[in-house]
Design a protein around this motif. Structure first.
Motif, PDB file in Angstrom:
ATOM      1  N   GLY A 355      -8.843  41.378  10.910  1.00 30.90           N
ATOM      2  CA  GLY A 355      -7.987  42.554  11.022  1.00 30.90           C
ATOM      3  C   GLY A 355      -6.625  42.353  10.384  1.00 30.90           C
ATOM      4  O   GLY A 355      -6.102  41.243  10.305  1.00 30.90           O
ATOM      5  N   TRP A 356      -6.049  43.470   9.937  1.00 31.98           N
ATOM      6  CA  TRP A 356      -4.744  43.423   9.273  1.00 31.98           C
ATOM      7  C   TRP A 356      -3.634  43.052  10.251  1.00 31.98           C
ATOM      8  O   TRP A 356      -2.702  42.337   9.895  1.00 31.98           O
ATOM      9  N   ASN A 357      -3.680  43.601  11.452  1.00 35.45           N
ATOM     10  CA  ASN A 357      -2.643  43.349  12.453  1.00 35.45           C
ATOM     11  C   ASN A 357      -1.257  43.612  11.874  1.00 35.45           C
ATOM     12  O   ASN A 357      -0.311  42.850  12.082  1.00 35.45           O
ATOM     13  N   VAL A 358      -1.126  44.711  11.152  1.00 31.41           N
ATOM     14  CA  VAL A 358       0.159  45.065  10.539  1.00 31.41           C
ATOM     15  C   VAL A 358       0.914  45.961  11.511  1.00 31.41           C
ATOM     16  O   VAL A 358       0.725  47.178  11.549  1.00 31.41           O
ATOM     17  N   ASN A 359       1.759  45.345  12.301  1.00 31.11           N
ATOM     18  CA  ASN A 359       2.550  46.038  13.300  1.00 31.11           C
ATOM     19  C   ASN A 359       4.020  45.671  13.219  1.00 31.11           C
ATOM     20  O   ASN A 359       4.780  45.884  14.168  1.00 31.11           O
ATOM     21  N   ASP A 360       4.423  45.129  12.090  1.00 32.56           N
ATOM     22  CA  ASP A 360       5.808  44.742  11.874  1.00 32.56           C
ATOM     23  C   ASP A 360       6.130  44.951  10.400  1.00 32.56           C
ATOM     24  O   ASP A 360       5.243  45.223   9.595  1.00 32.56           O
ATOM     25  N   PRO A 361       7.398  44.848  10.017  1.00 35.25           N
ATOM     26  CA  PRO A 361       7.763  45.118   8.620  1.00 35.25           C
ATOM     27  C   PRO A 361       7.450  43.951   7.693  1.00 35.25           C
ATOM     28  O   PRO A 361       7.105  42.858   8.130  1.00 35.25           O
ATOM     29  N   GLY A 362       7.576  44.226   6.399  1.00 34.26           N
ATOM     30  CA  GLY A 362       7.380  43.188   5.401  1.00 34.26           C
ATOM     31  C   GLY A 362       5.998  43.178   4.811  1.00 34.26           C
ATOM     32  O   GLY A 362       5.422  42.118   4.585  1.00 34.26           O
ATOM     33  N   HIS A 363       5.417  44.357   4.550  1.00 38.23           N
ATOM     34  CA  HIS A 363       4.040  44.440   4.092  1.00 38.23           C
ATOM     35  C   HIS A 363       3.894  45.433   2.949  1.00 38.23           C
ATOM     36  O   HIS A 363       4.738  46.292   2.717  1.00 38.23           O
ATOM     37  N   GLY A 364       2.766  45.319   2.273  1.00 36.68           N
ATOM     38  CA  GLY A 364       2.360  46.323   1.319  1.00 36.68           C
ATOM     39  C   GLY A 364       1.393  47.288   1.973  1.00 36.68           C
ATOM     40  O   GLY A 364       0.749  46.970   2.979  1.00 36.68           O
ATOM     41  N   PHE A 365       1.284  48.467   1.401  1.00 40.16           N
ATOM     42  CA  PHE A 365       0.353  49.479   1.875  1.00 40.16           C
ATOM     43  C   PHE A 365      -0.225  50.211   0.672  1.00 40.16           C
ATOM     44  O   PHE A 365       0.407  50.266  -0.390  1.00 40.16           O
ATOM     45  N   VAL A 366      -1.409  50.762   0.851  1.00 39.61           N
ATOM     46  CA  VAL A 366      -2.027  51.605  -0.162  1.00 39.61           C
ATOM     47  C   VAL A 366      -2.301  52.952   0.491  1.00 39.61           C
ATOM     48  O   VAL A 366      -2.876  53.007   1.581  1.00 39.61           O
ATOM     49  N   LEU A 367      -1.881  54.034  -0.161  1.00 38.32           N
ATOM     50  CA  LEU A 367      -2.051  55.375   0.397  1.00 38.32           C
ATOM     51  C   LEU A 367      -2.929  56.194  -0.534  1.00 38.32           C
ATOM     52  O   LEU A 367      -2.643  56.321  -1.730  1.00 38.32           O
ATOM     53  N   ALA A 368      -4.018  56.759   0.001  1.00 31.04           N
ATOM     54  CA  ALA A 368      -4.938  57.564  -0.796  1.00 31.04           C
ATOM     55  C   ALA A 368      -5.375  58.772   0.010  1.00 31.04           C
ATOM     56  O   ALA A 368      -5.131  58.863   1.215  1.00 31.04           O
ATOM     57  N   ARG A 369      -6.055  59.710  -0.655  1.00 32.24           N
ATOM     58  CA  ARG A 369      -6.558  60.891   0.016  1.00 32.24           C
ATOM     59  C   ARG A 369      -7.839  60.568   0.766  1.00 32.24           C
ATOM     60  O   ARG A 369      -8.704  59.829   0.274  1.00 32.24           O
ATOM     61  N   SER A 370      -8.005  61.167   1.939  1.00 34.27           N
ATOM     62  CA  SER A 370      -9.159  60.881   2.787  1.00 34.27           C
ATOM     63  C   SER A 370     -10.457  61.438   2.227  1.00 34.27           C
ATOM     64  O   SER A 370     -11.540  61.043   2.672  1.00 34.27           O
ATOM     65  N   ASP A 371     -10.383  62.359   1.268  1.00 39.29           N
ATOM     66  CA  ASP A 371     -11.589  62.933   0.686  1.00 39.29           C
ATOM     67  C   ASP A 371     -11.930  62.315  -0.669  1.00 39.29           C
ATOM     68  O   ASP A 371     -12.660  62.903  -1.461  1.00 39.29           O
ATOM     69  N   ALA A 372     -11.412  61.117  -0.944  1.00 36.75           N
ATOM     70  CA  ALA A 372     -11.617  60.470  -2.242  1.00 36.75           C
ATOM     71  C   ALA A 372     -12.090  59.028  -2.059  1.00 36.75           C
ATOM     72  O   ALA A 372     -11.349  58.079  -2.326  1.00 36.75           O
ATOM     73  N   PRO A 373     -13.340  58.823  -1.608  1.00 33.50           N
ATOM     74  CA  PRO A 373     -13.804  57.455  -1.327  1.00 33.50           C
ATOM     75  C   PRO A 373     -13.853  56.556  -2.555  1.00 33.50           C
ATOM     76  O   PRO A 373     -13.643  55.348  -2.441  1.00 33.50           O
ATOM     77  N   LEU A 374     -14.109  57.120  -3.739  1.00 34.80           N
ATOM     78  CA  LEU A 374     -14.106  56.284  -4.942  1.00 34.80           C
ATOM     79  C   LEU A 374     -12.720  55.711  -5.217  1.00 34.80           C
ATOM     80  O   LEU A 374     -12.591  54.598  -5.727  1.00 34.80           O
ATOM     81  N   GLN A 375     -11.676  56.464  -4.857  1.00 31.69           N
ATOM     82  CA  GLN A 375     -10.317  55.968  -5.060  1.00 31.69           C
ATOM     83  C   GLN A 375     -10.020  54.775  -4.153  1.00 31.69           C
ATOM     84  O   GLN A 375      -9.273  53.871  -4.526  1.00 31.69           O
ATOM     85  N   ALA A 376     -10.605  54.773  -2.958  1.00 30.82           N
ATOM     86  CA  ALA A 376     -10.419  53.627  -2.059  1.00 30.82           C
ATOM     87  C   ALA A 376     -10.984  52.364  -2.676  1.00 30.82           C
ATOM     88  O   ALA A 376     -10.375  51.290  -2.607  1.00 30.82           O
ATOM     89  N   ALA A 377     -12.156  52.471  -3.283  1.00 35.60           N
ATOM     90  CA  ALA A 377     -12.755  51.317  -3.939  1.00 35.60           C
ATOM     91  C   ALA A 377     -11.962  50.921  -5.176  1.00 35.60           C
ATOM     92  O   ALA A 377     -11.738  49.737  -5.431  1.00 35.60           O
ATOM     93  N   ALA A 378     -11.519  51.920  -5.952  1.00 33.07           N
ATOM     94  CA  ALA A 378     -10.732  51.633  -7.152  1.00 33.07           C
ATOM     95  C   ALA A 378      -9.456  50.878  -6.821  1.00 33.07           C
ATOM     96  O   ALA A 378      -9.026  49.990  -7.568  1.00 33.07           O
TER      97      ALA A 378
END
Length: 457
Positions: A355-378
């Protein structure tokens, strides 16, 4: 509930190893005038196919190609432009005193340069027109390929419509193999894929079993592929089980954990791609009310490996979790009621090494649309390099979901006296402005901005 305020004030300097792991490795594309001109390349301009090793002139041309392609793929399509509009090259600086005489205003100049839609100080957009372009741009961002040492040993080619195969194949990007993902078709490669392959120039290595390409389904291979390992593409469960078997062979043993995701509701499976790329834990698929035989067989090979079921009961029922529990000694559900909440639950979750366990600062994130599963893989390679962050989802082009906003506030970084000693957050925004518009990107930028805590301004 965690306090919604900046935290992480003036933490001591981390050891060298931690600084290296948390350092940003953002790509700053070089914007050349010819890269902004939208015109088809002639046959003479296409990357040549030549025997290896590469001649110096060809190597130099591929370096330029990689830079040009990143600019075209990320900037050229990231305007959410209206029909009939085209991208214009950045204007020359307006001489002082001419702004009122028809010259460009500062905001117009910034827009022509690609800002803030391309990047802000805390966000970077991968804004290709489709998953093909974004996968190629991400691969070149992670592997700039200006020298042989920057190239991956192998790449993974997946069918353009095979979201399940693409999410499962993200595990091949994990450290040890590090094969970025590109999309292809049975009869030809998309131009973005062909150009990226020419620049990435995979040659295979012992860690990839000698393969330069992992081909999932019926895809067109590059002419120069010395060796390809093929994986049949059928139903999601069968494809994922084959990829898991390949993963065991390449990594030399059992995984530390296994993720079981929905094979029929991709919006709940999307976060598994980022985790697979980061961890090397394979992704298997289940139907809502039935555990497929290929998935059961894959689990039976590793009965002692803990299994984490991703998604709510509406995606994978309690009865299926019970079937998994009859095979595996440990099984646990991680999920939320809707795709956005599901991704947030996975980002927050931690159980030992899983698990990521990202509950504090100092991290990267990726934001994508929930209706675009190919973008998640990309985008999955972004979670296995640079700022190593979980995938978060948004379900609206113009508005950030309230629970994602609250999450960013929970992990917002802060400092009291010395900002250079703080940690920072960074967000990759995946998709053009029709998917996630610039107003939402600007909101994200503000939410993850380092903030001063207490004291004067």
């Amino acid at each position: 509930m965690r306090p919604r305020r900046p935290i992480n004030a003036d933490v001591p300097a981390p050891p060298q190893e931690a600084r290296e792991e948390e350092a940003h490795e953002e790509v700053a594309p070089v914007i050349e005038e010819e890269a902004r001109e939208e015109r088809p390349a002639s046959a003479a301009e296409k990357p040549p196919r030549v025997p290896k090793p590469l001649a110096p002139k060809l190597l130099a041309s591929l370096v330029v190609l990689a830079i040009v392609f990143i600019v075209v793929a990320i900037l050229g399509s990231s305007g959410g432009s209206k029909q009939g509009e085209t991208s214009a090259p950045a204007p020359s600086p307006t001489p002082a005193g001419e702004a009122d005489g028809g010259g460009e205003t500062p905001s117009q100049t910034a827009e022509a340069l690609g800002y803030p839609a391309f990047a802000t100080d805390n966000t970077t957009r991968v804004g290709g027109a489709d998953a093909n372009a974004n996968a190629a741009a991400v691969a070149l961002a992670v592997f700039p390929s200006t020298t042989p040492s920057q190239r991956p040993a192998a790449v993974t080619l997946v069918g353009e419509e095979d979201w399940a195969g693409a999410i499962a194949a993200a595990v091949l990007m994990a450290p040890g193999v590090r094969a970025p993902l590109l999309f292809s078709a049975p009869d030809e490669q998309p131009e973005a894929t062909a150009q990226a392959l020419a620049a990435l120039d995979p040659q295979g290595s012992p860690k990839t079993g000698g393969a330069a390409v992992f081909a999932v389904g019926a895809v067109t291979l590059p002419d120069e592929a010395a060796k390809a390992t093929r994986i049949d593409s059928g139903d999601p469960a069968s494809t994922a089980a084959q990829i898991a078997t390949l993963r065991d062979r390449l990594f030399g043993g059992a995984p530390r954990a296994i993720v079981v995701a929905s094979g029929s509701q991709p919006e709940f499976a999307m976060p598994a791609a980022a985790w697979a790329a980061r961890s090397g834990d394979p992704v298997l698929y289940s139907e809502a009310d039935k555990l497929p035989q290929p998935t059961a067989a894959a689990l039976e090979r590793h009965p002692g490996v803990p299994v984490y079921v991703l998604g709510p009961a509406a995606a994978i029922s309690a009865a299926v979790v019970g079937e998994i529990g009859a095979i595996s000694k440990r099984v646990q559900r991680v999920g939320g009621a809707d795709p956005v909440a599901n991704a947030l639950a996975f980002a927050r979750f931690g159980d030992g090494n899983f698990g990521w366990n990202v509950n504090d600062p100092g991290h990267g994130f990726v934001l994508a649309r929930s209706d675009a599963p190919l973008q998640a893989a990309a985008a999955a390679p972004l979670s296995a390099a640079g700022t190593w962050g979980p995938l978060l989802l948004t379900d609206d082009p113009g508005r950030l979901p309230a629970n994602v906003r609250d999450y960013f506030l929970d992990v917002k970084p802060g400092y009291t006296d010395n900002p250079s000693r703080a940690f920072y957050n960074h967000v990759w925004v995946v998709g053009d402005q029709e998917a996630i518009d610039v107003n939402q990107q600007a909101e994200v930028n503000e939410l993850v901005e380092l903030a001063k805590i207490g004291g004067g301004e």
